[in-house]
Design an enzyme around this catalytic site. Structure first.
Site, PDB file in Angstrom:
ATOM      1  CB  SER A   1      -0.516  -7.981  -1.157  1.00 21.36           C
ATOM      2  OG  SER A   1      -1.337  -8.871  -0.225  1.00 21.36           O
TER       3      SER A   1
ATOM      4  CE  LYS B   1      -4.201  -1.221  -0.208  1.00 21.95           C
ATOM      5  NZ  LYS B   1      -5.367  -0.628  -0.902  1.00 21.95           N
TER       6      LYS B   1
END
Length: 415
Positions: free
Chosen positions: A309, A52
């Site tokens: 991720s 992110k």
């Protein structure tokens, strides 16, 4: 080659101000298991332990290039996006206001504040995220700040595409397949868009949590749709509606190439990677590895990259993850046993347990006015076949029982 490719490469170079490229590691354990070359792109090793940061940094960089007067940013997030924005605010020396639900764990609040330092203010409001989001947007409009969306933003998607740039640079050739987790769609759209331009032979598989299949629903409907219910366990990918902009880049996807990963099965992968590899993954980060079982026959002899991720996992959740993994594997069950209220009945039941059967839960209430009492029992065992033997023996001896392992309503109240 589209304009997106040079833009993604520019974003990648700019990111080096913050951190070096995350490792792309061949995993021997998984490669041997699947008869393939399995590589892990370790986004759990960014400074904020998730991808992110890439999108938040790139969006902030480009916004300030277009309009240097923008010095106030706002977002609503309970986790990784909040931390990525906080880190970026400190880097650029701009103010950030981060709205988080009141129910956000203190660990995540503390990490967000630590990453942002004096540049960030955290506002806790709303018991549920939709109320938090509404409050953030209302405050943003009133204050004239810039709302930094977590995924439905072209600059954020471009920032996430830097994962794809690094994969090709590090691997040195085009992978046969890339496996991506899907939440709001920012990562999956950015990476697949870049690689489709520069590596047209690469295939893709997209993984969603079974309880939050927003991409699958959007592809079937032809546009993003709001899911009626979402299982929040995979908090990094449990999104009720895929972003409009990501969907525009993912509309080409074959629905058959979207894998739905059951939440309990994801737990098996989390425990496996922790025990075998010493790698701490959050549920969304484990999804691409978890999906390899679904495509095992397709990937034999191929080079496959799983984008891990994120690794923001609160270890207070570990008992729950272990529990769910055992239940999925059939090695733990809960059942209610009706036991005759006579001396020796409990001893008779315990005598049929095998050497590998371990009592993990036992609650019994004797009621003097009844002939039978109910016992809530939780059993762990080493082999699911042991339960087949146990239940057959219980039935042979006349013990009545009800397996409630998969009964969500009863489990919520009793387990």
């Amino acid at each position: 080659m589209t304009d997106f490719v040079p833009a993604a490469r520019t974003a990648t170079r700019a990111l080096r101000e913050l951190f070096p490229e995350t490792p792309l590691q061949r995993n021997d354990y998984l490669s041997l298991r699947y008869g393939a070359e399995i590589w892990l792109k370790r986004e759990d090793l960014t400074p904020v332990r998730s991808f992110k940061l890439r999108g938040a940094f790139n969006a902030m960089r480009k916004i300030r290039e277009r309009d240097p007067s923008v010095t106030r940013f706002v977002c609503a997030s309970a986790g990784n996006h909040a931390q990525g924005m906080a880190f970026s605010c400190r880097h650029f020396g701009v103010r950030g206001t981060i709205f988080m639900p009141i129910t956000t764990p203190q660990q995540k609040i503390a990490k967000t504040k630590a990453f942002g330092g004096e540049w960030v203010e955290v506002v806790l409001t709303g018991d549920y995220f939709d109320r938090t989001l509404a409050a953030a947007k209302a405050w943003c409009a009133a204050e004239g700040a810039y709302f930094l969306a977590p995924f439905d933003d072209a600059d954020v998607m471009e920032g996430q595409a830097t994962v794809g740039v690094e994969i090709l640079d590090q691997l040195g050739h085009a992978p046969d397949m890339v496996v991506l987790s899907v939440g709001g769609g920012g990562l999956s759209s950015g990476v697949s868009r870049y690689l489709r331009d520069v590596s047209p032979t690469t295939e893709f598989r997209f993984v969603e949590p079974l309880g939050g299949a927003s991409l699958k629903a959007a592809l079937q409907a032809g546009h993003p749709v709001q899911l009626d219910e979402v299982d929040s366990f995979v908090d990094g990918a449990a999104v009720a509606r895929l972003g409009e902009k990501p969907f525009a880049d993912l509309a080409w996807v074959d629905p058959a190439h979207v894998i739905l990963a059951p939440e309990d099965r994801i737990c098996v992968t989390m425990i496996d990677m922790l025990n075998v590899e010493g790698v701490v993954l959050e549920p969304a980060g484990a999804m691409p590895i978890n999906a390899l079982d679904d495509i095992a026959e397709e990937i034999r002899g191929k080079t496959v990259v799983c984008v891990v991720s994120g690794g923001n996992f609160d270890f207070e959740r570990l008992p729950e993850v272990k529990e769910r993994a055992q239940r999925f594997q059939g090695r733990k069950k809960y059942f209610i046993l009706r036991l005759p209220q006579r001396p020796g009945a409990l001893r008779d039941f315990l005598s049929i347990l095998g050497p590998d059967d371990d009592v993990a839960r036992f609650e019994y209430l004797k009621k003097s006015a009844r002939n039978f009492g109910s016992i809530l029992i939780g059993l762990e065992t080493t082999d699911p076949a042991n339960f087949t033997r146990l239940f057959a023996e219980m039935e042979a001896q006349g013990f009545a029982y009800r397996d409630i392992t998969q009964d969500a309503t009863l489990a919520e109240y009793l387990i």
